[in-house]
Design a protein around this motif. Structure first.
Motif, PDB file in Angstrom:
ATOM      1  N   LEU A 148     -11.390 -16.791  27.548  1.00  0.00           N
ATOM      2  CA  LEU A 148     -11.746 -17.065  28.663  1.00  0.00           C
ATOM      3  C   LEU A 148     -10.057 -17.117  29.400  1.00  0.00           C
ATOM      4  N   ILE A 149      -9.351 -18.389  29.484  1.00  0.00           N
ATOM      5  CA  ILE A 149      -8.622 -18.814  30.138  1.00  0.00           C
ATOM      6  C   ILE A 149      -7.669 -17.546  29.195  1.00  0.00           C
ATOM      7  N   ALA A 150      -7.174 -17.152  27.574  1.00  0.00           N
ATOM      8  CA  ALA A 150      -6.197 -16.387  26.464  1.00  0.00           C
ATOM      9  C   ALA A 150      -6.422 -14.776  27.836  1.00  0.00           C
ATOM     10  N   GLY A 151      -7.304 -14.623  27.677  1.00  0.00           N
ATOM     11  CA  GLY A 151      -7.453 -13.484  28.111  1.00  0.00           C
ATOM     12  C   GLY A 151      -6.740 -13.545  29.725  1.00  0.00           C
ATOM     13  N   ARG A 152      -7.273 -14.432  30.650  1.00  0.00           N
ATOM     14  CA  ARG A 152      -6.242 -14.452  31.371  1.00  0.00           C
ATOM     15  C   ARG A 152      -4.859 -14.610  31.688  1.00  0.00           C
ATOM     16  N   ASP A 153      -4.319 -15.108  30.154  1.00  0.00           N
ATOM     17  CA  ASP A 153      -3.334 -15.018  30.252  1.00  0.00           C
ATOM     18  C   ASP A 153      -2.773 -13.795  29.662  1.00  0.00           C
ATOM     19  N   VAL A 154      -3.540 -13.095  28.816  1.00  0.00           N
ATOM     20  CA  VAL A 154      -2.879 -12.513  28.702  1.00  0.00           C
ATOM     21  C   VAL A 154      -2.606 -11.243  29.447  1.00  0.00           C
ATOM     22  N   ALA A 155      -3.159 -11.470  29.955  1.00  0.00           N
ATOM     23  CA  ALA A 155      -3.357  -9.920  30.919  1.00  0.00           C
ATOM     24  C   ALA A 155      -2.165 -10.867  32.127  1.00  0.00           C
ATOM     25  N   ASP A 156      -1.957 -12.016  32.542  1.00  0.00           N
ATOM     26  CA  ASP A 156      -0.526 -12.025  33.317  1.00  0.00           C
ATOM     27  C   ASP A 156       0.522 -11.790  32.945  1.00  0.00           C
ATOM     28  N   ALA A 157       0.841 -12.570  31.035  1.00  0.00           N
ATOM     29  CA  ALA A 157       1.383 -12.090  30.271  1.00  0.00           C
ATOM     30  C   ALA A 157       2.195  -9.938  30.648  1.00  0.00           C
ATOM     31  N   LEU A 158       1.132  -9.573  30.667  1.00  0.00           N
ATOM     32  CA  LEU A 158       1.449  -8.543  30.034  1.00  0.00           C
ATOM     33  C   LEU A 158       2.716  -7.315  31.615  1.00  0.00           C
TER      34      LEU A 158
END
Lengths: 260, 343
Positions: free
Chosen positions: A106-116
């Motif tokens: 749940l955290i990593a999904g947001r992090d990766v989307a933000d990173a993109l």
């Protein structure tokens, strides 16, 4: 691990689609760093003439561009937790928490989307700088190091923002915490001004400021005669910070579940 | 590593019958206190047999939602044990999560995704994927009448459509036990009836066990095979709606007094009449029970008249769940519900 990876991918997809479907968000994400680059570039143009600024002949744009990239990383990732608060308010968070998926996704999904989205912002800033006549002798390796620093810093702050969101659960508190952190951290670094030209105490604080690590690593890697040990040490510090922040964010689910 | 389910089954009974005998939900002595010493659950115990709709009935704040949160692994009880689908909600949380579907009080749907995307994401959260997920999603969208809207942003759905999608999402992984926390709150009567029909079909067609919470007496009466009345974090009555009503024996008599009766003088007066039970005054209303309501009415009117208490109207009715609630909590349901709503 495979569950974590596949759940992170589907969460990332959700956030990327949601982002692309809100044209105003996209417009702001694209134009804000551009405005910063132009604004700060014009505002501080003459600081290169201050004795002791550094390499002569280098334009302020060369100096500023990595700073704007890192500043953008910090500013956009700090808001990541707002989405989490929205999910909590809508009941979407509870829906996921009673499903058998890893909390970390749940955290990593947001992090990766933000990173993109940060990756795209970084390319825009650097591309525009080059068009405006900036020189980055470090080339591709330099770009890569700067981008890595931006992504690591962005991911750690996005995770922290999500951790705060899970604990505070109020938009106002998160906005407050974000504003309180982001501006001082940016200005207590060499993003706009070499540390040789700032008061000693600021230079001292900056040594412990992860924002400054990212700025210095990126700027050094884009320059000539790159000291890779210097760059790697700072990126290593950022990686450690990222892992700690992600761990904190995953822990924050416990605090959230205790209070529901 | 906790004892496996199989070991525990062997330990506690013949394996062939144990699974059938044990309930789909077993909650024992659940206690939950929130910060500020708010005791949400105070020794709550109940069990639900497989394949039925079981309703927890009570006003807001009675402890219904806390119970659902504990049974669905979202929250933890301070003490007590609970098993859902045969698994311990704390030690086997992962297995519980795989076995249950949860539909919360809010429409937990993502407004900036389509109906189909919401469903697909939900399925993936349960490890589903590929064609089987696609066809399951299509089937559910069809079943809930959402096929035409499937590719529209959920933000454009009506409240009733969002609720249907929400319920459909809770079913995507074919759970054995479905939790519905106040499923029809905020829906208009038409949407409510549609959802009721769908809930009935779910237990009939798929043998699903459903635990629902509600603060609508009518909803519990219409849908639930069994129900439990929750008051101050405890179960105060449990049974089928008919059992609960027949426990009351006889008819409900309701007298509307001309003036409010704060001292409950009218209750004392009618309490002297033979065959009349449980007199209770609330505002201008006097309620009591009688084996044969119609024949008790003249005596009631005469007794009140004799004491100079004016009567505006008298009604006699078969016992309702409202009477059951009154009997077990000492308060009418309507008074509880409005008080809670106005907080």
């Amino acid at each position: 691990m495979t569950a974590l990876a596949s759940q992170t991918v589907s969460m990332t997809q959700r956030h990327v689609w949601a982002f692309l479907r809100q044209p105003w968000f996209v417009a702001i994400a694209v134009t804000q760093p551009v405005i910063w680059l132009l604004l700060f570039g014009a505002l501080f143009k003459n600081v290169t003439e201050i004795p002791g600024f550094g390499a002569s002949g280098a334009s302020y744009l060369d100096y500023l561009a990595p700073g704007i990239v890192i500043m953008t990383a910090l500013f956009s990732s700090g808001w990541s937790g707002m989405g989490t608060i929205e999910d909590i308010d809508r009941g979407i968070m509870d829906r996921f928490l009673v499903a058998p998926l890893p909390r970390t996704s749940l955290i990593a999904g947001r992090d990766v989307a933000d990173a993109l989205s940060l990756l795209i912002q970084t390319l825009i800033i650097l591309g525009l700088s080059v068009l405006m006549g900036a020189h980055f002798p470090g080339g591709i390796a330099g770009f890569a190091a700067l981008t890595a620093g931006a992504l690591l810093l962005g991911t750690s702050f996005a995770s922290l923002s999500n951790a705060l969101a899970l604990v505070l659960r109020q938009r106002e508190s998160l906005i407050g915490a974000n504003t309180f952190l982001v501006l001082p951290l940016t200005f207590l670094s060499s993003a706009f001004m070499p540390l040789g030209l700032v008061p000693d105490w600021i230079a001292t604080v900056a040594r412990f400021n992860p924002v400054n690590w990212a700025v210095e690593a990126g700027r050094a890697a884009l320059g000539t005669n790159v000291d890779w040990a210097f760059v790697e040490a700072r990126l290593g510090g950022l990686l450690l910070l990222t892992l700690v922040c992600m761990w904190l964010a995953t822990r924050a689910f416990r605090s959230y579940q205790r209070s529901v | 590593m906790p004892t496996s389910l199989a070991e525990r089954i062997t330990a506690s009974g013949p394996p062939a019958t144990r699974g059938v005998e044990s309930g789909a939900i077993d909650a024992r002595d659940l206690v939950k206190t929130y910060p500020g010493d708010v005791r949400a659950l105070d020794g709550l115990t109940f069990s639900v047999e497989p394949g039925v709709v079981f309703a927890l009935l009570g006003p807001n704040g009675a402890g219904k939602s806390t119970t659902v949160k504990i049974l669905t692994t979202l929250s933890r009880a301070d003490s007590g044990v609970a098993r859902v689908a045969g698994y311990d909600v704390v030690r086997q949380a992962e297995q519980v999560r795989r076995s249950i579907g949860v539909v919360g009080q809010k429409n937990a749907v993502d407004p900036v995704a389509t109906g189909r995307e919401n469903m697909t994401l939900q399925g993936r959260a349960y490890g589903m994927g590929g064609k089987s997920l696609g066809s399951r999603v299509d089937a559910l969208l069809d079943r809930f009448g959402l096929t035409a809207a499937a590719n529209r942003m959920v933000g454009t759905y009506s409240g009733g459509m969002q609720r249907k999608l929400d319920v459909a999402m809770g079913l995507v992984h074919q759970p054995r036990v479905l939790f519905l926390d106040e499923p029809t709150t905020g829906l208009d009567q038409e949407a409510r009836s549609e959802l009721w029909a769908e809930i009935r079909r779910l237990t009939m067609d798929e043998g699903l066990t459903i635990l629902m919470t509600t603060h609508y007496l009518e909803e519990a009466d219409q849908l639930a095979r069994r129900l439990a009345i929750v008051d101050h974090g405890r179960i105060v009555a449990e049974g089928t709606p008919d059992e609960l009503k027949s426990e009351l024996r006889g008819d409900a008599i309701q007298v509307e007094l001309r003036d409010a009766d704060p001292d409950a003088r009218s209750a004392v007066v009618v309490g002297r009449i033979e065959g009349l039970r449980d007199p209770h005054v609330e505002g201008k209303f006097l309620r009591a029970r009688a084996d044969r309501g119609a024949s008790a009415v003249p005596a009631v009117i005469a007794a009140l008249d004799g004491e100079g208490i004016g009567v505006a109207s008298v009604t006699v009715a078969r016992p309702s769940l409202d009477d059951v609630y009154l009997r077990h909590t000492g308060r009418t349901y309507a008074s509880d519900d409005t008080r809670e709503a106005s907080r």
